[in-house]
Scaffold this motif. Structure first.
Motif: not given
Length: 524
Positions: A374-394
């Protein structure tokens, strides 16, 4: 003596849109649902909802309850947007502290700064003579001043521990510790006393109830001295009050010790899966990736344990008939643990738990769907640092960030949590994030909008999903006969309110086993 709850809309969460007129409760259980006319003759009293809206009690499926209490006790720097403002806030506190005090700040997010630069060790040392710790928002990185480093015996010559990083530049300490390295300090700070733990826990539970939460799945047993200390705090604060329901994961380092205690569980304090951290986080670039970080091509993060070590831990859990819950952020971390799970599956009817599952592709999604997980998700993770994660991952890899709809479409059990103190443990904010995939106040189509889910599916994460992930969907998570009388009562209908108002709906009251444990404007 049975009580009839009625006078407002009551959603059962058994299926989309299903409501009942009244709920009959006795001895902490739902006896029956139906019409007022049919049930009122069986009731000794009536609890009128005053037009408010009742749901099954919301549960945060992944947080650190004592750690959240610590955030309430210490300096919250989560809203600070510049290094200068951070240093000023810390200076104000450090100037009042004695040389023997520990000053702790929680929630640092340098990606909110105009220039995402952390303070230097020299800047931290200039703030005062007290011990100083700053915990990044991801809690996989801390900053420590020289005095705190010396407390742990960390010098320029100290090697990084297995599964962690003592950061250095030209052989000199920077004050940055990542993952396993930060435990050299934070697990041994002298103020972590039983009284401190109990105070943090009491503050946390009181706060969580105001968000409409009736329970939470927490992991706290390896950070506050011997595991007996936090367990005793839970006995004294949670089990004694019987006003909040806690499901405790057990860190692999204390799992066998706790298992040998042969502890009795109750509806208010349960002991669950072995918890293992597989990798770190995107913030400190320690999440384990199959390919290097786009903004750090010589770094692909790190696995905290070898496959052989993971196999040993999983086998130990199986010896005790227990499942395993794993922190996995990067795609390599997910792939690595799925190999081990496939080789050493749990007992029939059990499933392991993948927490965060933050970066996937089609192959990983297919593998998840074929295993008892089963998967335990944190929906708010898509909010605060998405732009930083985009730069890290492409751009291409980022399409697999923080899936939700993809998991549900493949039939996986998915629960929703906040990972507090990392995010605010307000389930309405999590529901909003799951539905919109954007920050509150933004108006775009969402980050990876193909992963948006419906309001019913989002509420399902915090009700039915939270019960399913611990094998209790037969007695928690719905409003139905035989289920626990745990309710979240809101002042407005989150299924019909304007979407931008959803995260701002007020909690009217929180009910655990038929007892009102938090009351705002819900009058009986």
């Amino acid at each position: 003596m049975a009580t009839l709850w009625t006078g407002g809309k009551i959603y059962t969460m058994a299926q989309v849109g299903e409501t009942v007129e009244a709920v009959l409760v006795e001895d902490g259980k739902i006896v029956a649902t139906g019409s007022v006319e049919s049930l009122s003759p069986l009731a000794a009293s009536i609890q009128h909802l005053q037009g408010h809206v009742m749901y099954p009690g919301f549960v945060d499926s992944h947080l650190h309850i004592i750690g959240y209490g610590e955030k309430l006790k210490h300096i919250d720097v989560s809203t600070i947007t510049s290094k200068e403002a951070l240093l000023k806030k810390l200076q104000e506190r450090m100037s009042k502290a004695t040389a023997q005090e520990w000053v702790i700040a929680i929630g640092l997010n340098e990606n909110q700064f105009d220039e995402p630069i952390l303070p230097t060790l020299a800047e931290l040392d200039a703030l005062g003579e007290a011990y100083l710790i700053i915990k990044r928002s991801c809690h996989h990185l801390i900053l420590a001043n020289s005095k705190a480093l010396a407390f742990a015996g960390i010098t320029n010559d100290t090697p990084s521990p297995e599964g962690g990083v003592i950061d250095k530049v030209d052989g000199q300490l920077t004050g940055v510790l990542k993952d396993a390295a930060l435990y050299l300090i934070v697990n041994h700070m002298p103020h972590i006393t039983p009284a401190y733990i109990e105070d943090a826990l009491a503050k946390a539970v009181a706060s969580l109830q105001t968000y409409g939460l009736v329970g939470g799945h927490s992991e706290d047993l390896s950070y506050y001295g011997p595991p007996s200390q936090p367990i005793l705090a839970y006995r004294k604060i949670v089990e004694a009050q019987q006003s909040f329901k806690v499901h405790l994961l057990q860190h692999h380092t204390v799992f066998e010790e706790v298992a040998k205690m042969d502890l009795a569980s109750s509806p208010f304090l349960e002991f669950g899966a072995m918890k293992i951290f597989i990798d770190g986080a995107f913030g400190g670039r320690t999440a384990a990736l199959r390919q290097p970080y786009s903004d750090d091509p010589n770094n692909a993060g790190m696995l905290i344990h070898t496959t052989e070590q993971l196999t040993t831990y999983v086998q130990l859990a199986r010896q005790y008939g227990q499942t395993v819950a794993v922190h996995t952020i990067g795609d390599l971390a997910i792939a690595t643990i799925l190999d081990v799970f496939a080789a050493y599956p749990p007992q029939d009817g059990q499933f392991d738990r993948v927490i965060h599952c933050s970066l996937v592709d089609d192959e990983l999604l297919a593998r998840l769907a074929t295993l008892p997980v089963a998967v335990d998700m944190q929906p708010q993770f898509v909010q605060g640092e998405y732009q930083a994660e985009l730069s890290r991952l492409g751009e291409a890899r980022a399409q697999g960030l923080h899936p939700l709809k993809s998991l549900l479409d493949r039939g996986l059990i998915v629960a929703g949590g906040s990972d507090a103190p990392i995010e605010v443990p307000n389930p309405l904010q999590g529901i909003y994030a799951a539905v919109t995939r954007r920050n509150i106040g933004e108006s775009h189509e969402g980050y990876n909008p193909q992963e948006k889910i419906s309001r019913f599916e989002a509420v399902h994460l915090y009700t039915v999903g939270a019960a399913e992930i611990i094998g209790q969907s037969h007695k928690r998570g719905k409003i139905a006969a035989g289920y626990a009388a745990d309710f979240t009562v809101l002042q407005e209908d989150l299924f019909t309110v304007d979407i931008e108002q959803l995260p701002h709906i007020q909690v009217a009251c929180t009910v655990v086993d038929g007892k009102m444990v938090y009351e705002n404007r819900c009058e009986g």
